[in-house]
Design a protein around this motif. Sequence first.
Motif, PDB file in Angstrom:
ATOM      1  N   GLN A  59       0.829  -1.202   0.000  1.00  0.00           N
ATOM      2  CA  GLN A  59       0.000   0.000   0.000  1.00  0.00           C
ATOM      3  C   GLN A  59       0.872   1.264   0.000  1.00  0.00           C
ATOM      4  O   GLN A  59       1.861   1.341   0.719  1.00  0.00           O
ATOM      5  CB  GLN A  59      -0.901   0.016   1.229  1.00  0.00           C
ATOM      6  CG  GLN A  59      -1.895  -1.119   1.261  1.00  0.00           C
ATOM      7  CD  GLN A  59      -2.733  -1.037   2.510  1.00  0.00           C
ATOM      8  OE1 GLN A  59      -3.594  -0.178   2.615  1.00  0.00           O
ATOM      9  NE2 GLN A  59      -2.448  -1.918   3.465  1.00  0.00           N
ATOM     10  N   HIS A  60       0.461   2.238  -0.786  1.00  0.00           N
ATOM     11  CA  HIS A  60       1.196   3.504  -0.846  1.00  0.00           C
ATOM     12  C   HIS A  60       1.175   4.220   0.503  1.00  0.00           C
ATOM     13  O   HIS A  60       2.149   4.881   0.870  1.00  0.00           O
ATOM     14  CB  HIS A  60       0.615   4.411  -1.930  1.00  0.00           C
ATOM     15  CG  HIS A  60       0.805   3.860  -3.307  1.00  0.00           C
ATOM     16  ND1 HIS A  60       2.044   3.703  -3.893  1.00  0.00           N
ATOM     17  CD2 HIS A  60      -0.091   3.406  -4.216  1.00  0.00           C
ATOM     18  CE1 HIS A  60       1.909   3.182  -5.091  1.00  0.00           C
ATOM     19  NE2 HIS A  60       0.615   2.977  -5.320  1.00  0.00           N
ATOM     20  N   THR A  61       0.078   4.073   1.246  1.00  0.00           N
ATOM     21  CA  THR A  61      -0.015   4.736   2.549  1.00  0.00           C
ATOM     22  C   THR A  61       1.000   4.164   3.539  1.00  0.00           C
ATOM     23  O   THR A  61       1.562   4.894   4.347  1.00  0.00           O
ATOM     24  CB  THR A  61      -1.436   4.612   3.131  1.00  0.00           C
ATOM     25  OG1 THR A  61      -1.817   3.230   3.156  1.00  0.00           O
ATOM     26  CG2 THR A  61      -2.439   5.405   2.311  1.00  0.00           C
ATOM     27  N   THR A  62       1.240   2.860   3.462  1.00  0.00           N
ATOM     28  CA  THR A  62       2.229   2.240   4.348  1.00  0.00           C
ATOM     29  C   THR A  62       3.626   2.741   4.011  1.00  0.00           C
ATOM     30  O   THR A  62       4.399   3.105   4.899  1.00  0.00           O
ATOM     31  CB  THR A  62       2.168   0.702   4.237  1.00  0.00           C
ATOM     32  OG1 THR A  62       0.853   0.274   4.584  1.00  0.00           O
ATOM     33  CG2 THR A  62       3.193   0.042   5.137  1.00  0.00           C
ATOM     34  N   LYS A  63       3.946   2.774   2.724  1.00  0.00           N
ATOM     35  CA  LYS A  63       5.262   3.271   2.304  1.00  0.00           C
ATOM     36  C   LYS A  63       5.436   4.721   2.740  1.00  0.00           C
ATOM     37  O   LYS A  63       6.483   5.091   3.284  1.00  0.00           O
ATOM     38  CB  LYS A  63       5.421   3.160   0.791  1.00  0.00           C
ATOM     39  CG  LYS A  63       6.760   3.668   0.309  1.00  0.00           C
ATOM     40  CD  LYS A  63       6.936   3.504  -1.188  1.00  0.00           C
ATOM     41  CE  LYS A  63       8.300   4.035  -1.610  1.00  0.00           C
ATOM     42  NZ  LYS A  63       8.541   3.842  -3.037  1.00  0.00           N
ATOM     43  N   ALA A  64       4.403   5.532   2.543  1.00  0.00           N
ATOM     44  CA  ALA A  64       4.483   6.939   2.929  1.00  0.00           C
ATOM     45  C   ALA A  64       4.705   7.079   4.431  1.00  0.00           C
ATOM     46  O   ALA A  64       5.494   7.923   4.868  1.00  0.00           O
ATOM     47  CB  ALA A  64       3.214   7.678   2.503  1.00  0.00           C
ATOM     48  N   ARG A  65       4.031   6.266   5.226  1.00  0.00           N
ATOM     49  CA  ARG A  65       4.186   6.332   6.685  1.00  0.00           C
ATOM     50  C   ARG A  65       5.608   5.940   7.095  1.00  0.00           C
ATOM     51  O   ARG A  65       6.211   6.578   7.966  1.00  0.00           O
ATOM     52  CB  ARG A  65       3.164   5.428   7.373  1.00  0.00           C
ATOM     53  CG  ARG A  65       3.212   5.490   8.879  1.00  0.00           C
ATOM     54  CD  ARG A  65       2.751   6.826   9.411  1.00  0.00           C
ATOM     55  NE  ARG A  65       2.765   6.797  10.869  1.00  0.00           N
ATOM     56  CZ  ARG A  65       3.146   7.804  11.626  1.00  0.00           C
ATOM     57  NH1 ARG A  65       3.493   8.943  11.085  1.00  0.00           N
ATOM     58  NH2 ARG A  65       3.153   7.705  12.928  1.00  0.00           N
ATOM     59  N   CYS A  66       6.164   4.905   6.462  1.00  0.00           N
ATOM     60  CA  CYS A  66       7.541   4.493   6.766  1.00  0.00           C
ATOM     61  C   CYS A  66       8.511   5.626   6.468  1.00  0.00           C
ATOM     62  O   CYS A  66       9.393   5.934   7.282  1.00  0.00           O
ATOM     63  CB  CYS A  66       7.925   3.258   5.951  1.00  0.00           C
ATOM     64  SG  CYS A  66       7.077   1.753   6.429  1.00  0.00           S
ATOM     65  N   LEU A  67       8.354   6.254   5.319  1.00  0.00           N
ATOM     66  CA  LEU A  67       9.247   7.357   4.941  1.00  0.00           C
ATOM     67  C   LEU A  67       9.059   8.548   5.875  1.00  0.00           C
ATOM     68  O   LEU A  67      10.032   9.205   6.261  1.00  0.00           O
ATOM     69  CB  LEU A  67       9.004   7.749   3.485  1.00  0.00           C
ATOM     70  CG  LEU A  67       9.346   6.654   2.456  1.00  0.00           C
ATOM     71  CD1 LEU A  67       8.891   7.073   1.065  1.00  0.00           C
ATOM     72  CD2 LEU A  67      10.818   6.303   2.476  1.00  0.00           C
ATOM     73  N   GLU A  68       7.826   8.812   6.268  1.00  0.00           N
ATOM     74  CA  GLU A  68       7.525   9.896   7.204  1.00  0.00           C
ATOM     75  C   GLU A  68       8.213   9.668   8.552  1.00  0.00           C
ATOM     76  O   GLU A  68       8.646  10.613   9.207  1.00  0.00           O
ATOM     77  CB  GLU A  68       6.006   9.966   7.388  1.00  0.00           C
ATOM     78  CG  GLU A  68       5.502  10.994   8.360  1.00  0.00           C
ATOM     79  CD  GLU A  68       3.982  10.891   8.481  1.00  0.00           C
ATOM     80  OE1 GLU A  68       3.510  10.600   9.598  1.00  0.00           O
ATOM     81  OE2 GLU A  68       3.294  11.082   7.471  1.00  0.00           O
TER      82      GLU A  68
END
Length: 120
Positions: free
Chosen positions: A84-93
Amino acid sequence: MSVVLIADDSMFQRFFIKKIVTETGHAPLEAATGRELLDLALDKAPDLIIMDLNMPELSGLEVLEALRDSGKAFTTAVVTADIQHTTKARCLELGAREVLHKPVDEEALRGVLSRLLPTA
């Protein structure tokens, strides 16, 4: 030689990643749970952490939050089956520098090691 902390509840995944880390001339450390990962990271200050998100005791996201909140700088790469893009975004955040998807591609992993570890 850089120290790479490999954290995954799958012994197979740890073995695979450890093999690549060793072949590229780095020293591996291993953790099977999120708690073990956090304790080792805070104690040993590895040059790179390669971690799964789905682990017992503490999730990878919880570990990323704890590492960020520790006030120490950690270089992390996440390896996950979650696409999921949201999971990747959260990891990077939360400070992850790279996110790789399982099954891990050997060349992609070698690229992460090359980009995130100091050359010497």
